[in-house]
Design a protein around this motif. Structure first.
Motif, PDB file in Angstrom:
ATOM      1  N   ARG A 214     150.515  57.658  41.623  1.00  0.00           N
ATOM      2  CA  ARG A 214     151.171  56.725  40.693  1.00  0.00           C
ATOM      3  C   ARG A 214     150.381  55.427  40.573  1.00  0.00           C
ATOM      4  NH1 ARG A 214     156.339  56.574  38.848  1.00  0.00           N
ATOM      5  NH2 ARG A 214     156.924  58.205  40.334  1.00  0.00           N
ATOM      6  N   GLU A 215     149.926  54.898  41.714  1.00  0.00           N
ATOM      7  CA  GLU A 215     149.160  53.660  41.687  1.00  0.00           C
ATOM      8  C   GLU A 215     147.800  53.866  41.024  1.00  0.00           C
ATOM      9  OE1 GLU A 215     147.865  49.709  42.323  1.00  0.00           O
ATOM     10  OE2 GLU A 215     149.828  50.671  42.147  1.00  0.00           O
ATOM     11  N   LEU A 216     147.181  55.021  41.263  1.00  0.00           N
ATOM     12  CA  LEU A 216     145.899  55.330  40.634  1.00  0.00           C
ATOM     13  C   LEU A 216     146.045  55.373  39.113  1.00  0.00           C
ATOM     14  CD1 LEU A 216     143.032  55.909  41.646  1.00  0.00           C
ATOM     15  CD2 LEU A 216     143.587  58.342  41.597  1.00  0.00           C
ATOM     16  N   ALA A 217     147.121  56.010  38.643  1.00  0.00           N
ATOM     17  CA  ALA A 217     147.367  56.088  37.200  1.00  0.00           C
ATOM     18  C   ALA A 217     147.616  54.700  36.614  1.00  0.00           C
ATOM     19  CB  ALA A 217     148.561  57.002  36.932  1.00  0.00           C
ATOM     20  N   ARG A 218     148.341  53.849  37.350  1.00  0.00           N
ATOM     21  CA  ARG A 218     148.608  52.502  36.860  1.00  0.00           C
ATOM     22  C   ARG A 218     147.306  51.713  36.701  1.00  0.00           C
ATOM     23  NH1 ARG A 218     148.939  47.422  38.337  1.00  0.00           N
ATOM     24  NH2 ARG A 218     148.237  47.866  40.464  1.00  0.00           N
ATOM     25  N   ARG A 219     146.425  51.847  37.678  1.00  0.00           N
ATOM     26  CA  ARG A 219     145.160  51.115  37.597  1.00  0.00           C
ATOM     27  C   ARG A 219     144.281  51.639  36.474  1.00  0.00           C
ATOM     28  NH1 ARG A 219     143.156  48.974  43.454  1.00  0.00           N
ATOM     29  NH2 ARG A 219     145.209  48.735  44.448  1.00  0.00           N
ATOM     30  N   PHE A 220     144.302  52.943  36.250  1.00  0.00           N
ATOM     31  CA  PHE A 220     143.500  53.484  35.150  1.00  0.00           C
ATOM     32  C   PHE A 220     144.059  53.042  33.801  1.00  0.00           C
ATOM     33  CE2 PHE A 220     142.109  57.293  32.528  1.00  0.00           C
ATOM     34  CZ  PHE A 220     140.831  56.789  32.339  1.00  0.00           C
ATOM     35  N   ASP A 221     145.376  52.895  33.710  1.00  0.00           N
ATOM     36  CA  ASP A 221     145.967  52.340  32.487  1.00  0.00           C
ATOM     37  C   ASP A 221     145.440  50.929  32.243  1.00  0.00           C
ATOM     38  OD1 ASP A 221     147.436  54.593  31.918  1.00  0.00           O
ATOM     39  OD2 ASP A 221     149.285  53.882  32.857  1.00  0.00           O
ATOM     40  N   ASN A 222     145.271  50.148  33.318  1.00  0.00           N
ATOM     41  CA  ASN A 222     144.709  48.806  33.175  1.00  0.00           C
ATOM     42  C   ASN A 222     143.288  48.848  32.635  1.00  0.00           C
ATOM     43  OD1 ASN A 222     147.010  47.518  34.134  1.00  0.00           O
ATOM     44  ND2 ASN A 222     146.275  47.443  36.247  1.00  0.00           N
ATOM     45  N   VAL A 223     142.490  49.797  33.146  1.00  0.00           N
ATOM     46  CA  VAL A 223     141.111  49.926  32.664  1.00  0.00           C
ATOM     47  C   VAL A 223     141.091  50.190  31.164  1.00  0.00           C
ATOM     48  CG1 VAL A 223     139.011  51.331  32.794  1.00  0.00           C
ATOM     49  CG2 VAL A 223     140.212  50.708  34.889  1.00  0.00           C
ATOM     50  N   ARG A 224     141.933  51.098  30.713  1.00  0.00           N
ATOM     51  CA  ARG A 224     141.954  51.418  29.284  1.00  0.00           C
ATOM     52  C   ARG A 224     142.485  50.244  28.455  1.00  0.00           C
ATOM     53  NH1 ARG A 224     143.468  57.869  28.591  1.00  0.00           N
ATOM     54  NH2 ARG A 224     141.311  58.562  28.905  1.00  0.00           N
ATOM     55  N   ARG A 225     143.434  49.504  29.003  1.00  0.00           N
ATOM     56  CA  ARG A 225     143.943  48.331  28.282  1.00  0.00           C
ATOM     57  C   ARG A 225     142.840  47.293  28.142  1.00  0.00           C
ATOM     58  NH1 ARG A 225     146.034  43.796  30.462  1.00  0.00           N
ATOM     59  NH2 ARG A 225     146.403  44.818  32.483  1.00  0.00           N
ATOM     60  N   TRP A 226     142.087  47.057  29.223  1.00  0.00           N
ATOM     61  CA  TRP A 226     140.992  46.087  29.161  1.00  0.00           C
ATOM     62  C   TRP A 226     139.870  46.569  28.245  1.00  0.00           C
ATOM     63  CZ3 TRP A 226     141.613  45.656  35.100  1.00  0.00           C
ATOM     64  CH2 TRP A 226     142.548  44.659  35.396  1.00  0.00           C
ATOM     65  N   ALA A 227     139.660  47.882  28.168  1.00  0.00           N
ATOM     66  CA  ALA A 227     138.662  48.411  27.238  1.00  0.00           C
ATOM     67  C   ALA A 227     139.054  48.094  25.797  1.00  0.00           C
ATOM     68  CB  ALA A 227     138.502  49.916  27.433  1.00  0.00           C
ATOM     69  N   ALA A 228     140.340  48.250  25.483  1.00  0.00           N
ATOM     70  CA  ALA A 228     140.814  47.922  24.144  1.00  0.00           C
ATOM     71  C   ALA A 228     140.640  46.439  23.850  1.00  0.00           C
ATOM     72  CB  ALA A 228     142.280  48.334  23.998  1.00  0.00           C
ATOM     73  N   GLU A 229     140.917  45.585  24.844  1.00  0.00           N
ATOM     74  CA  GLU A 229     140.740  44.145  24.668  1.00  0.00           C
ATOM     75  C   GLU A 229     139.275  43.782  24.442  1.00  0.00           C
ATOM     76  OE1 GLU A 229     142.444  42.267  28.065  1.00  0.00           O
ATOM     77  OE2 GLU A 229     144.516  42.798  27.523  1.00  0.00           O
ATOM     78  N   ALA A 230     138.372  44.601  24.994  1.00  0.00           N
ATOM     79  CA  ALA A 230     136.936  44.367  24.812  1.00  0.00           C
ATOM     80  C   ALA A 230     136.408  44.959  23.508  1.00  0.00           C
ATOM     81  CB  ALA A 230     136.155  44.940  25.997  1.00  0.00           C
ATOM     82  N   GLY A 231     137.304  45.522  22.700  1.00  0.00           N
ATOM     83  CA  GLY A 231     136.900  46.084  21.419  1.00  0.00           C
ATOM     84  C   GLY A 231     136.363  47.505  21.501  1.00  0.00           C
ATOM     85  N   ARG A 232     136.638  48.184  22.608  1.00  0.00           N
ATOM     86  CA  ARG A 232     136.169  49.556  22.773  1.00  0.00           C
ATOM     87  C   ARG A 232     137.328  50.539  22.587  1.00  0.00           C
ATOM     88  NH1 ARG A 232     133.291  50.722  28.012  1.00  0.00           N
ATOM     89  NH2 ARG A 232     132.278  52.285  26.701  1.00  0.00           N
ATOM     90  N   ASP A 233     136.993  51.786  22.328  1.00  0.00           N
ATOM     91  CA  ASP A 233     138.000  52.829  22.191  1.00  0.00           C
ATOM     92  C   ASP A 233     138.440  53.259  23.582  1.00  0.00           C
ATOM     93  OD1 ASP A 233     139.561  55.038  21.733  1.00  0.00           O
ATOM     94  OD2 ASP A 233     138.083  56.126  20.547  1.00  0.00           O
ATOM     95  N   PRO A 234     139.669  52.947  24.001  1.00  0.00           N
ATOM     96  CA  PRO A 234     140.083  53.274  25.368  1.00  0.00           C
ATOM     97  C   PRO A 234     140.124  54.759  25.658  1.00  0.00           C
ATOM     98  CG  PRO A 234     141.949  52.470  24.085  1.00  0.00           C
ATOM     99  CD  PRO A 234     140.717  52.230  23.261  1.00  0.00           C
ATOM    100  N   SER A 235     140.265  55.573  24.638  1.00  0.00           N
ATOM    101  CA  SER A 235     140.306  57.023  24.860  1.00  0.00           C
ATOM    102  C   SER A 235     138.952  57.567  25.280  1.00  0.00           C
ATOM    103  CB  SER A 235     140.785  57.756  23.606  1.00  0.00           C
ATOM    104  OG  SER A 235     139.828  57.634  22.555  1.00  0.00           O
TER     105      SER A 235
END
Length: 241
Positions: A214-235
């Protein structure tokens, strides 16, 4: 799901025969990748806590051989045919980026596109001191190297004017075999490492001693959110562990 295995590049049994047998066996068994860890010197006394063992003590004694990993992967590029060759992880501040980027693209060319580049900022203060590398600024140095790398692999005429690295109008060839570039897997577990993976990486590449799914998934969600903030495709950001 794909599986990789670490190579025996350290210890008294390490050598060309051992490396070839390990890589070829992994390839024959269907493993996706083989991996080499990065270590240049091992101080006899290490006071920096090692984050990847239960007791926080580094696991390789200083009187054991530890081969240079990029050299090992270049060697194995000629000994294998299909298995990917992974760096887990290249400690970026240990080497000048023009130097290690040339080796990385050479391995990618010689292996016909089988190189995977895991990157990190390092952890052992004593090794940084021995190499004359900046421990306190290692995060900023690493980010600047990754900025520089994007230009090296893309531009025909490359100039860069950063805080740590500067050069003007150079050629860098060959470019990577893989297009648009060698896959970059951003190593590390903290927030800054996650943001680095989000900004520059094709995958987040942590190594937790103990963590819940659960914690691993939460942290990976953060990575994808920050990727979107950086203008990248989080997928496009993958998870590799």
């Amino acid at each position: 799901m794909k599986f990789g295995v670490f190579l025996p590049i350290s210890g008294r049994a390490a050598g060309p025969t051992t490396l070839m047998e390990a890589a070829r066996t992994a390839e024959a068994l269907g493993y996706d990748s083989v991996w080499a860890a990065d270590r240049i010197v091992i101080p006899w006394e290490i006071n920096t806590p090692y984050p990847y063992s239960e007791g926080q003590q580094f696991i390789v004694p200083p009187d054991r051989p530890f081969f240079e990993p990029l050299t090992c992967l270049a060697f194995l590029a000629g000994c294998t045919e299909k298995v990917k060759l992974g760096m887990s992880v290249l400690v970026l501040p240990y080497r000048h980026p023009l130097y290690w980027a040339k080796i990385a693209t050479t391995i990618d060319q010689l292996s016909r596109g089988r190189f995977l580049l895991g990157v990190g900022v390092g952890w052992m203060n004593e090794e940084f001191e021995a190499l004359g590398a900046p421990f306190k600024d290692r995060g900023q140095v690493s980010d600047e190297q990754l900025d520089l790398l994007n230009r090296l692999w893309k531009d025909e005429r490359v100039s860069f004017n950063g805080r740590y690295y500067r050069f003007k109008d150079i050629a860098f060839s060959p470019k990577p075999f893989q297009k648009p570039h060698i896959p970059i897997w951003g190593g590390g577990e903290g927030a800054r490492a996650q943001r680095r993976a989000a900004a520059y990486g094709d995958a987040w590449f942590p190594y937790f001693v103990r963590i819940t799914p659960r914690e691993l998934a939460r942290r990976f969600d953060n990575v994808r959110r920050w990727a979107a903030e950086a203008g990248r495709d989080p997928s496009q950001i993958r998870f590799a562990c």
